[in-house]
Design a protein around this motif. Structure first.
Motif, PDB file in Angstrom:
ATOM      1  N   HIS A 126     -32.151  16.772  26.914  1.00 26.08           N
ATOM      2  CA  HIS A 126     -31.746  17.015  25.510  1.00 26.08           C
ATOM      3  C   HIS A 126     -31.102  15.781  24.883  1.00 26.08           C
ATOM      4  CE1 HIS A 126     -32.732  21.081  26.444  1.00 26.08           C
ATOM      5  NE2 HIS A 126     -31.583  21.430  26.995  1.00 26.08           N
ATOM      6  N   LEU A 127     -31.453  14.606  25.387  1.00 27.34           N
ATOM      7  CA  LEU A 127     -30.809  13.376  24.924  1.00 27.34           C
ATOM      8  C   LEU A 127     -31.188  13.084  23.477  1.00 27.34           C
ATOM      9  CD1 LEU A 127     -31.626  11.369  28.149  1.00 27.34           C
ATOM     10  CD2 LEU A 127     -29.452  12.494  27.568  1.00 27.34           C
ATOM     11  N   ASP A 128     -30.226  12.562  22.754  1.00 27.43           N
ATOM     12  CA  ASP A 128     -30.502  12.173  21.377  1.00 27.43           C
ATOM     13  C   ASP A 128     -31.267  10.853  21.350  1.00 27.43           C
ATOM     14  OD1 ASP A 128     -30.114  12.759  18.520  1.00 27.43           O
ATOM     15  OD2 ASP A 128     -29.005  10.870  18.528  1.00 27.43           O
ATOM     16  N   ALA A 129     -30.773   9.862  22.089  1.00 31.34           N
ATOM     17  CA  ALA A 129     -31.437   8.553  22.118  1.00 31.34           C
ATOM     18  C   ALA A 129     -31.177   7.900  23.466  1.00 31.34           C
ATOM     19  CB  ALA A 129     -30.909   7.657  20.999  1.00 31.34           C
ATOM     20  N   TYR A 130     -32.130   7.096  23.895  1.00 31.32           N
ATOM     21  CA  TYR A 130     -31.925   6.279  25.086  1.00 31.32           C
ATOM     22  C   TYR A 130     -31.052   5.077  24.725  1.00 31.32           C
ATOM     23  CZ  TYR A 130     -35.962   8.714  27.160  1.00 31.32           C
ATOM     24  OH  TYR A 130     -36.811   9.652  27.649  1.00 31.32           O
ATOM     25  N   ALA A 131     -30.297   4.591  25.701  1.00 33.31           N
ATOM     26  CA  ALA A 131     -29.656   3.292  25.514  1.00 33.31           C
ATOM     27  C   ALA A 131     -30.770   2.263  25.301  1.00 33.31           C
ATOM     28  CB  ALA A 131     -28.804   2.946  26.736  1.00 33.31           C
ATOM     29  N   PRO A 132     -30.522   1.263  24.434  1.00 35.21           N
ATOM     30  CA  PRO A 132     -31.630   0.399  24.014  1.00 35.21           C
ATOM     31  C   PRO A 132     -32.272  -0.404  25.131  1.00 35.21           C
ATOM     32  CG  PRO A 132     -29.503  -0.394  23.193  1.00 35.21           C
ATOM     33  CD  PRO A 132     -29.269   0.968  23.758  1.00 35.21           C
ATOM     34  N   ASP A 133     -31.541  -0.640  26.214  1.00 35.52           N
ATOM     35  CA  ASP A 133     -32.062  -1.567  27.220  1.00 35.52           C
ATOM     36  C   ASP A 133     -32.510  -0.872  28.503  1.00 35.52           C
ATOM     37  OD1 ASP A 133     -29.504  -0.775  27.609  1.00 35.52           O
ATOM     38  OD2 ASP A 133     -28.707  -2.736  28.147  1.00 35.52           O
ATOM     39  N   ILE A 134     -32.699   0.448  28.489  1.00 40.91           N
ATOM     40  CA  ILE A 134     -33.131   1.086  29.725  1.00 40.91           C
ATOM     41  C   ILE A 134     -34.652   1.183  29.757  1.00 40.91           C
ATOM     42  CG2 ILE A 134     -30.983   2.373  29.952  1.00 40.91           C
ATOM     43  CD1 ILE A 134     -32.641   4.916  29.362  1.00 40.91           C
ATOM     44  N   ALA A 135     -35.188   1.200  30.975  1.00 42.14           N
ATOM     45  CA  ALA A 135     -36.643   1.238  31.168  1.00 42.14           C
ATOM     46  C   ALA A 135     -36.930   1.781  32.552  1.00 42.14           C
ATOM     47  CB  ALA A 135     -37.225  -0.167  31.033  1.00 42.14           C
ATOM     48  N   GLU A 136     -38.105   2.344  32.722  1.00 37.60           N
ATOM     49  CA  GLU A 136     -38.511   2.812  34.043  1.00 37.60           C
ATOM     50  C   GLU A 136     -38.500   1.630  35.023  1.00 37.60           C
ATOM     51  OE1 GLU A 136     -42.229   4.862  33.614  1.00 37.60           O
ATOM     52  OE2 GLU A 136     -41.338   6.486  32.463  1.00 37.60           O
ATOM     53  N   GLY A 137     -37.996   1.893  36.219  1.00 40.31           N
ATOM     54  CA  GLY A 137     -37.936   0.841  37.232  1.00 40.31           C
ATOM     55  C   GLY A 137     -36.624   0.082  37.242  1.00 40.31           C
ATOM     56  N   LEU A 138     -35.810   0.279  36.213  1.00 40.57           N
ATOM     57  CA  LEU A 138     -34.535  -0.424  36.125  1.00 40.57           C
ATOM     58  C   LEU A 138     -33.492   0.251  37.017  1.00 40.57           C
ATOM     59  CD1 LEU A 138     -32.864  -2.639  34.479  1.00 40.57           C
ATOM     60  CD2 LEU A 138     -32.149  -0.722  33.060  1.00 40.57           C
ATOM     61  N   TYR A 139     -32.741  -0.550  37.762  1.00 37.48           N
ATOM     62  CA  TYR A 139     -31.621  -0.006  38.519  1.00 37.48           C
ATOM     63  C   TYR A 139     -30.403   0.075  37.603  1.00 37.48           C
ATOM     64  CZ  TYR A 139     -28.028   0.809  41.924  1.00 37.48           C
ATOM     65  OH  TYR A 139     -26.976   1.369  42.602  1.00 37.48           O
ATOM     66  N   VAL A 140     -29.770   1.224  37.583  1.00 33.12           N
ATOM     67  CA  VAL A 140     -28.553   1.357  36.789  1.00 33.12           C
ATOM     68  C   VAL A 140     -27.380   1.677  37.703  1.00 33.12           C
ATOM     69  CG1 VAL A 140     -29.660   2.027  34.624  1.00 33.12           C
ATOM     70  CG2 VAL A 140     -29.081   3.788  36.274  1.00 33.12           C
ATOM     71  N   GLN A 179     -23.974   3.408  30.682  1.00 36.97           N
ATOM     72  CA  GLN A 179     -24.519   4.290  29.642  1.00 36.97           C
ATOM     73  C   GLN A 179     -26.036   4.217  29.633  1.00 36.97           C
ATOM     74  OE1 GLN A 179     -23.037   3.933  25.618  1.00 36.97           O
ATOM     75  NE2 GLN A 179     -24.583   5.363  24.847  1.00 36.97           N
ATOM     76  N   ILE A 180     -26.667   5.395  29.697  1.00 33.98           N
ATOM     77  CA  ILE A 180     -28.131   5.449  29.705  1.00 33.98           C
ATOM     78  C   ILE A 180     -28.678   6.084  28.435  1.00 33.98           C
ATOM     79  CG2 ILE A 180     -28.402   5.428  32.206  1.00 33.98           C
ATOM     80  CD1 ILE A 180     -28.623   8.499  32.120  1.00 33.98           C
ATOM     81  N   ALA A 181     -27.849   6.833  27.712  1.00 34.51           N
ATOM     82  CA  ALA A 181     -28.356   7.578  26.555  1.00 34.51           C
ATOM     83  C   ALA A 181     -27.179   8.133  25.772  1.00 34.51           C
ATOM     84  CB  ALA A 181     -29.261   8.713  27.025  1.00 34.51           C
ATOM     85  N   THR A 182     -27.508   8.984  24.782  1.00 31.74           N
ATOM     86  CA  THR A 182     -26.470   9.718  24.065  1.00 31.74           C
ATOM     87  C   THR A 182     -26.809  11.207  24.088  1.00 31.74           C
ATOM     88  OG1 THR A 182     -27.654   9.248  22.007  1.00 31.74           O
ATOM     89  CG2 THR A 182     -25.755   7.862  22.510  1.00 31.74           C
ATOM     90  N   VAL A 183     -25.771  12.006  23.999  1.00 31.71           N
ATOM     91  CA  VAL A 183     -25.931  13.466  23.966  1.00 31.71           C
ATOM     92  C   VAL A 183     -26.666  13.867  22.687  1.00 31.71           C
ATOM     93  CG1 VAL A 183     -24.665  15.661  23.735  1.00 31.71           C
ATOM     94  CG2 VAL A 183     -23.862  13.903  25.345  1.00 31.71           C
ATOM     95  N   GLY A 184     -27.507  14.895  22.802  1.00 31.80           N
ATOM     96  CA  GLY A 184     -28.225  15.387  21.637  1.00 31.80           C
ATOM     97  C   GLY A 184     -28.643  16.832  21.810  1.00 31.80           C
ATOM     98  N   SER A 185     -29.690  17.201  21.109  1.00 36.58           N
ATOM     99  CA  SER A 185     -30.190  18.577  21.198  1.00 36.58           C
ATOM    100  C   SER A 185     -31.719  18.576  21.101  1.00 36.58           C
ATOM    101  CB  SER A 185     -29.566  19.441  20.100  1.00 36.58           C
ATOM    102  OG  SER A 185     -29.739  18.813  18.829  1.00 36.58           O
ATOM    103  N   THR A 186     -32.355  17.532  21.645  1.00 28.86           N
ATOM    104  CA  THR A 186     -33.822  17.493  21.652  1.00 28.86           C
ATOM    105  C   THR A 186     -34.354  18.542  22.625  1.00 28.86           C
ATOM    106  OG1 THR A 186     -33.761  15.711  23.291  1.00 28.86           O
ATOM    107  CG2 THR A 186     -33.915  15.049  20.988  1.00 28.86           C
ATOM    108  N   GLY A 187     -35.618  18.903  22.456  1.00 31.08           N
ATOM    109  CA  GLY A 187     -36.198  19.962  23.287  1.00 31.08           C
ATOM    110  C   GLY A 187     -35.780  21.320  22.780  1.00 31.08           C
ATOM    111  N   ASP A 188     -35.537  22.254  23.700  1.00 33.33           N
ATOM    112  CA  ASP A 188     -35.239  23.626  23.271  1.00 33.33           C
ATOM    113  C   ASP A 188     -33.744  23.884  23.120  1.00 33.33           C
ATOM    114  OD1 ASP A 188     -34.379  23.731  25.875  1.00 33.33           O
ATOM    115  OD2 ASP A 188     -35.313  25.674  26.307  1.00 33.33           O
TER     116      ASP A 188
END
Ligand SMILES: [Zn+2]
Length: 199
Positions: free
Chosen positions: A131-145, A150-159
């Motif tokens: 349900h994330l509102d937005a991804y952090a701008p610099d994250i990508a598949e394969g990236l180690y965090v 911070q990976i994203a922001t809280v939101g209400s996407t999806g159901d």
């Protein structure tokens, strides 16, 4: 051998030396393989508060005693149990990596909305954020965090109900060969709210 002959010989010798140097080292800068600048290390935006379980609270500013155990609640008309902990927070609140790992999948789904799947280095756990509102701008598949990053922001996407933005947070126990969407859910609540250790 006259003077002109010596000069010609000298020029030939210099040309050979230059050619050998060119072949050996390559033309300056064109072929030179400077190491690519390493991406800046992913740093947590604030000091990470690590809980007794070893996990970090995945939503910034949420105290453990403010959590409500929503794991197993009936959802979708009671047909499926809720295999997650919902952490209520205003839209835009930073979502932090509860544990370090590699981003295995960034996925948009009908139910989960904008989601992130992070796999532990030992491949035994997947942490799922939905349900994330937005991804952090610099994250990508394969990236180690790192934990707490911070990976994203809280939101209400999806159901999710737009009137009740929250992070839907799952912990899934994985066999090493299982894929990001597989695995067996475990309840995050005791790990974030209590003194339980993740096993
Ligand atoms: Zn949920």
């Amino acid at each position: 051998v006259n003077r002109l002959g010596k000069i010609i010989l000298l020029v030939i010798v210099l040309a050979v030396i230059g050619f050998v140097a060119l072949v050996r080292f390559g033309p300056p800068r064109m072929i030179a393989t400077a190491p690519e600048p390493a991406p800046p290390p992913a740093r947590p935006s604030a000091p990470v508060q690590v809980l007794p379980s070893g996990l970090a609270m995945p939503v910034a500013g949420v105290a453990p005693d403010k959590l409500y155990d929503s794991y197993g609640d009936a959802r979708g008309g009671g047909e499926r149990g809720h295999g997650a902990l919902d952490i209520m927070a205003p839209t835009g609140t930073p979502v932090l990596a509860a544990a370090g790992g590699t981003i295995e999948k960034l996925f948009d789904s009908e139910l989960g909305g904008r989601t992130v799947y992070i796999r532990s280095p030992d491949r035994r756990f997947v942490y799922y954020y939905a349900h994330l509102d937005a991804y952090a701008p610099d994250i990508a598949e394969g990236l180690y965090v790192e934990q707490g990053r911070q990976i994203a922001t809280v939101g209400s996407t999806g159901d999710a109900d737009p009137a009740g933005p929250h992070l839907h947070f799952e912990i899934k126990r994985m066999a090493p060969e299982q894929k990001w969407h597989e695995g067996e859910g475990i309840n995050p609540y005791p790990l974030l709210a209590g003194n339980a250790a993740r096993r």
